[in-house]
Design an enzyme around this catalytic site. Structure first.
Site, PDB file in Angstrom:
ATOM      1  N   HIS A   7       0.816  -1.212   0.000  1.00 21.79           N
ATOM      2  CA  HIS A   7       0.000   0.000   0.000  1.00 21.79           C
ATOM      3  C   HIS A   7       0.852   1.266   0.000  1.00 21.79           C
ATOM      4  CE1 HIS A   7      -2.926  -2.739   2.379  1.00 21.79           C
ATOM      5  NE2 HIS A   7      -3.087  -2.906   1.081  1.00 21.79           N
TER       6      HIS A   7
ATOM      7  N   LYS B  67       6.334   6.263   7.214  1.00 18.77           N
ATOM      8  CA  LYS B  67       5.828   5.352   8.243  1.00 18.77           C
ATOM      9  C   LYS B  67       6.956   4.948   9.188  1.00 18.77           C
ATOM     10  CE  LYS B  67       2.170   3.212   5.484  1.00 18.77           C
ATOM     11  NZ  LYS B  67       1.644   1.961   4.932  1.00 18.77           N
TER      12      LYS B  67
ATOM     13  N   TYR C 184       1.956   1.440  13.668  1.00 20.21           N
ATOM     14  CA  TYR C 184       2.762   2.325  12.843  1.00 20.21           C
ATOM     15  C   TYR C 184       2.256   3.752  12.913  1.00 20.21           C
ATOM     16  CZ  TYR C 184      -0.915   1.257   9.408  1.00 20.21           C
ATOM     17  OH  TYR C 184      -2.120   1.078   8.784  1.00 20.21           O
TER      18      TYR C 184
ATOM     19  N   ASP D 296      -6.568  -6.222  -1.898  1.00 25.32           N
ATOM     20  CA  ASP D 296      -5.171  -6.547  -2.179  1.00 25.32           C
ATOM     21  C   ASP D 296      -5.029  -7.541  -3.328  1.00 25.32           C
ATOM     22  OD1 ASP D 296      -4.477  -4.767  -0.232  1.00 25.32           O
ATOM     23  OD2 ASP D 296      -3.827  -6.270   1.229  1.00 25.32           O
TER      24      ASP D 296
END
Length: 187
Positions: A62, A72, A132, A168
């Site tokens: 992603h 991130k 995250y 996905d």
């Protein structure tokens, strides 16, 4: 806290240094001054947590298109994952290349992934919790991704038959991403 540059420019492995005694342990999971000394401090605006119940689940790959591209800072609070990141910076000498790092509650590693990368992970055991931080708010309108098994990237995942979301399963290939001619903000 130990900061280790990875093969793909701008990505850093972060090894945490717990202090242990008969009660358990204490560890600092974020230190602005240490990260700033490596040029990797960001203004984190969200912290997210995903819980995955089954081994062999892949989440990703992603990213967010501009103007919502995000950095991130990823760590595993429970379990273990193979964390994967793909360079999508079109002007980068490593464009389309990937790297990975095992993140687990036992090894206490984190990974800093700058803007311009796709990110995903595969669970290596049941019941994994991944946390995250991101430096931009999520934007559904700018949500993007690359197919987990794109042969032009050839990520070596620890499973050939992953558990995947419908989203996905249907992400575009790297060639489709290139043909869209959309940018990922890297600043």
């Amino acid at each position: 806290m130990k900061i280790i540059p990875r093969r793909l420019e701008g990505v850093f492995e972060i090894r945490l240094s717990p202090l242990s005694d008969h009660r358990g342990l204490f560890m600092r999971t974020y230190d602005e001054s240490i990260l700033s000394s490596y040029g990797i401090h960001r203004h984190w605006v969200q912290e997210n947590q995903s819980v995955t119940i089954r081994k062999g689940t892949i989440r990703g790959l992603h990213f967010q298109y501009s103007p919502s591209s995000e950095s991130k800072l990823v760590r595993v609070a429970a379990g273990a994952v193979l964390d994967v990141f793909v360079d999508l910076r079109k002007d980068s000498p490593t464009f389309g290349e990937w790297d990975s790092l095992e993140l687990s509650e036992d090894n206490r590693a984190m990974i800093y992934i700058p803007r311009g990368f796709a990110h995903g992970f595969c669970t290596l055991c049941d019941h994994c919790t991944v946390q995250y931080k991101v430096d931009r708010e999520f934007s559904a309108a700018n949500d993007g991704g690359i197919r987990w098994n794109d042969p032009s990237i050839a990520v070596r995942w620890p499973t050939e038959t992953p558990i995947l979301s419908d989203k996905d399963k249907n992400l575009p290939t790297l060639d489709m991403f290139i043909s869209q001619n959309k940018e990922l903000d890297t600043a």
